[in-house]
Design an enzyme around this catalytic site. Sequence first.
Site, short mmCIF file in Angstrom:
data_model
loop_
_atom_site.label_atom_id
_atom_site.label_comp_id
_atom_site.label_asym_id
_atom_site.label_seq_id
_atom_site.Cartn_x
_atom_site.Cartn_y
_atom_site.Cartn_z
N SER A 178 31.72 -73.52 -18.92
CA SER A 178 30.48 -73.42 -19.69
C SER A 178 30.18 -71.94 -19.88
O SER A 178 30.06 -71.20 -18.91
CB SER A 178 29.32 -74.09 -18.95
OG SER A 178 28.10 -73.81 -19.61
N ARG A 179 30.10 -71.51 -21.14
CA ARG A 179 29.89 -70.09 -21.41
C ARG A 179 28.43 -69.68 -21.24
O ARG A 179 28.10 -68.52 -21.40
CB ARG A 179 30.41 -69.74 -22.81
CG ARG A 179 31.91 -70.00 -22.94
CD ARG A 179 32.51 -69.43 -24.20
NE ARG A 179 33.93 -69.82 -24.27
CZ ARG A 179 34.40 -70.80 -25.00
NH1 ARG A 179 33.59 -71.50 -25.75
NH2 ARG A 179 35.68 -71.09 -25.00
N VAL A 180 27.56 -70.63 -20.93
CA VAL A 180 26.18 -70.29 -20.61
C VAL A 180 26.05 -70.07 -19.11
O VAL A 180 25.34 -69.20 -18.65
CB VAL A 180 25.22 -71.41 -21.10
CG1 VAL A 180 23.81 -71.17 -20.61
CG2 VAL A 180 25.25 -71.49 -22.61
#
Length: 513
Positions: A364-366
């Site tokens: 997850s790039r968040v």
Amino acid sequence: MSIKAEEISALIKQQLEGYNNELDVQETGIVTYVGDGIARAHGLQNALSGELLDFGQGIFGMVQNLEANDVGITILGDDTNIREGDSVKRTGRIMEVPVGDELIGRVVNSIGEPVDGKGDIKADGHMPIERKAPGVMERQSVSEPLQTGMKAIDSLIPIGRGQRELIIGDRKTGKTSIAIDTILNQKDQNMICIYVAIGQKASTVRSSVSTLEKYGAMDYTIVVNAGPSEPASLLYIAPYAGATMGEYFMHKGKHVLIIYDDLSKQADAYRELSLILRRPPGREAYPGDIFYTHSRLLERAAKLSDELGGGSMTALPIVQTQAGDVSAYIPTNVISITDGQIFLDADSFYSGVRPAVDAGTSVSRVGGDAQIKAMKKVSGTLRLDLASYHELESFAQFGSDLDDATKAKLDRGARTVEVLKQPIHSPIPVEKQVVILYALTHGFLDKIEIEDVLRYQSELFDFLDQSHKDLLDNIAKTGQLPEEADMDAAIKDFEQTFQPTQKNDQSQAVSND
């Protein structure tokens, strides 16, 4: 009696003015070809891309190709009553769908018509299916968590409101189950959910709707269904229609979760339309704008700025792979557009690890921005623990003599895998996830037999509900991890009541003999 010339001219002018007011000028064309769900028409010089055209008899089409001599039209419905030489007229309207609160709880098709037999829908209005995505200055960073209710996702691959997280894997690995369970977990979370079923069997969609009804999730859900028997044009526009319905709520300051199940079938439908319309094929015969087809859809997911109401639309697109090949054309396209992917591993699924999330490939790039602080604390080492466990596991099967540290890592890893298992349609509130992951990472499960882990978890939750409800409420309200002493005391209280499974010593003696 004489009539003056001025009176005659005034009378003629009056008649002409009235005639002009009644005059209804419509641009019409002639159908020159029809077949395979598309038509070509000559004479519509001023037609717009995406404009609705009326064939009469309640049949509409959408302009796709604008060429020198004619326009290419995708027919939105049955084309058997359209013939060459028929007239087709412009409506002056871009393709649009109904939006509004009345759609919630209903099953509709790609053009917003109800297909659930519950009567007509009184929409608040209509909005075009193609809309420009919010710009950079209209957005804010993704920071508010969207809880899926699944330990493997909320701890390792957190999703934030306004994010686009891809669910990817082979067929029959639980992709739709993750999507449905995420919808179930949004109950009482101030979230409107939209499930777009693209090319799914009618029985599968019916089963999903029944599940949503059973758990009360249809009270906040819209289902958009484009079945495999419908024209490719309806499969192609279904996700755009769903996105428009979601944007209506997002711009009202509400939070929306939209699931596209799945974009592989939408890409196939678009390829079919493009080839029939004689557009030049590219890689794997997909048209050259297939990337743009998905990017302009997924870019519409956003967390709007506070000035625009602070609403959000979170997208969970689903893409199917062939034999785990994430390097194929459509998967790589969608991976590059989204903010991370949840990769489901077929081998894990068939070995009983469900949800079959591959922690090594998923990302997850968040990241931690989409987690409450308590979850961030207890899940910090999980990914490393799993990675080292899978690495050691492959070596351990070749050797029997293992040192104590390696054995401890293997034992902790096996229990981590067991804790992350979860039955279908059983989402767990985030505060309970925090407690069981705290017990895992602080060694409370190390002495519990692996086959007892899930029973330990279930009984721990029941015990906390009865005796330490304040601890759970504290995590839920503040998002912070309580004092370690309080957590340890609550878990130790429970362990005094927990009865491990008694091993059958007699059967062991028999097997030894």
